[in-house]
Enzyme design. Structure first.
Site, PDB file in Angstrom:
ATOM      1  N   HIS A 112     -28.866  13.456  34.752  1.00 47.22           N
ATOM      2  CA  HIS A 112     -27.413  12.470  35.277  1.00 47.22           C
ATOM      3  C   HIS A 112     -26.553  13.589  35.143  1.00 47.22           C
ATOM      4  CE1 HIS A 112     -27.654  14.705  31.174  1.00 47.22           C
ATOM      5  NE2 HIS A 112     -25.863  14.582  31.293  1.00 47.22           N
ATOM      6  N   HIS A 170     -20.412  17.702  37.324  1.00 46.56           N
ATOM      7  CA  HIS A 170     -21.904  18.594  37.810  1.00 46.56           C
ATOM      8  C   HIS A 170     -22.973  18.239  36.976  1.00 46.56           C
ATOM      9  CE1 HIS A 170     -20.852  19.912  33.999  1.00 46.56           C
ATOM     10  NE2 HIS A 170     -22.011  20.075  33.645  1.00 46.56           N
TER      11      HIS A 170
HETATM   12  P1  2AM Z   1     -23.520  19.980  30.407  1.00 43.84           P
HETATM   13  O1  2AM Z   1     -24.834  19.755  31.437  1.00 43.84           O
HETATM   14  O2  2AM Z   1     -23.378  20.101  31.053  1.00 43.84           O
HETATM   15  O3  2AM Z   1     -24.186  20.932  29.551  1.00 43.84           O
HETATM   16  C1  2AM Z   1     -25.425  15.093  27.148  1.00 43.84           C
HETATM   17  O4  2AM Z   1     -25.399  16.098  26.610  1.00 43.84           O
HETATM   18  C2  2AM Z   1     -24.780  15.825  28.887  1.00 43.84           C
HETATM   19  O5  2AM Z   1     -22.970  15.470  28.027  1.00 43.84           O
HETATM   20  C3  2AM Z   1     -24.615  16.445  29.261  1.00 43.84           C
HETATM   21  O6  2AM Z   1     -24.083  16.016  30.346  1.00 43.84           O
HETATM   22  C4  2AM Z   1     -23.629  17.959  28.832  1.00 43.84           C
HETATM   23  O7  2AM Z   1     -22.690  18.479  29.475  1.00 43.84           O
HETATM   24  C5  2AM Z   1     -22.447  17.051  28.003  1.00 43.84           C
HETATM   25  N1  2AM Z   1     -21.549  17.292  26.866  1.00 43.84           N
HETATM   26  C6  2AM Z   1     -22.332  17.850  25.973  1.00 43.84           C
HETATM   27  N2  2AM Z   1     -21.451  18.361  25.569  1.00 43.84           N
HETATM   28  C7  2AM Z   1     -20.005  18.414  26.425  1.00 43.84           C
HETATM   29  C8  2AM Z   1     -19.067  18.363  25.549  1.00 43.84           C
HETATM   30  N3  2AM Z   1     -18.472  18.868  24.289  1.00 43.84           N
HETATM   31  N4  2AM Z   1     -17.597  18.380  26.508  1.00 43.84           N
HETATM   32  C9  2AM Z   1     -17.967  17.452  27.440  1.00 43.84           C
HETATM   33  N5  2AM Z   1     -19.318  17.386  27.663  1.00 43.84           N
HETATM   34  C10 2AM Z   1     -20.100  17.344  26.824  1.00 43.84           C
END
Ligand code: 2AM
Length: 195
Positions: A54, A136
């Site tokens: 996603h 990303h």
């Molecule tokens: P990531 O894949 O770069 O870890 C569910 O956890 C989604 O939310 C993931 O796409 C994750 O990104 C994102 N996510 C998790 N913690 C986050 C944070 N503190 N700030 C922004 N995105 C976050």
């Protein structure tokens, strides 16, 4: 009954970990998952499951359940056109060992969608992650080495709706459940709305 709880004053339901996202169609999910698998051969790490590929739009973190209707109204107020994204850059972040796919250029409707959501949430009094938005798709976690992504084909993705997702941690990692979806406007619809 847990200590401190009573029938007259039941414990409030637990906060939920939520985020807004774009979910890929099957073809885009397969292409990104395939790219992740190819990259894994060189840099190790844990591959994102096909079903959980996603693109996060806005990360909300822990949200009290009573705020969800407000959150849904805020999402419904955001009107943006459908668009496509080409994920044609692969790379990694050393600090968190994530290997990702990104678009070479961020489509303007994607940026507007994220800004629209952030503004609507702020107006609704709901806080969200305020770091600058970097679109990303996480392909690998805990990567051991820098990826060599040259030569990998890009993945094209047509975004027609955005979703609200609940994240629950299980033994295999995060399990995601879509709890709301909102359409993006198709081109003809956008033109008649702007004329
Ligand atoms: P990531 O894949 O770069 O870890 C569910 O956890 C989604 O939310 C993931 O796409 C994750 O990104 C994102 N996510 C998790 N913690 C986050 C944070 N503190 N700030 C922004 N995105 C976050």
């Amino acid at each position: 009954m847990p200590a401190g709880a009573s029938l007259t004053n039941p414990p409030s339901p637990r906060p939920q970990r939520l985020f807004f996202a774009l979910w890929p169609d099957k073809e885009a999910a397969r292409a990104l998952h395939h790219a992740g698998r190819e990259l894994q051969a060189a840099c190790g790490g844990r591959l994102t499951r096909l079903a959980t590929v996603h693109l996060t739009l806005v990360f909300l973190g822990e949200v009290a359940p009573e705020k969800i209707p407000r959150l849904e109204r805020a999402a419904a107020s955001v009107r943006e056109e459908a668009f496509s994204i080409n994920f044609n850059r692969y790379g990694w972040w050393k600090h968190n060992r994530i290997v990702w796919a990104m678009p070479e250029e961020t489509p303007p409707p994607l940026r507007r969608l994220v800004q629209g959501l952030e503004t609507a949430l702020e107006q609704a009094g709901i806080s969200c992650d305020k770091r600058p938005y970097v679109p990303h798709v996480t392909l690998l976690r805990k990567a051991e080495r820098r990826p060599q992504g040259e030569g990998l084909p890009g993945a094209a993705w047509a975004a027609r709706e955005f979703v609200l997702v609940r994240s629950v941690l299980d033994r295999e990692g995060a399990a995601y459940e879509v709890i709301g979806r909102w359409s993006l406007r198709e081109e003809a619809e956008s033109q008649s709305a702007s004329s």
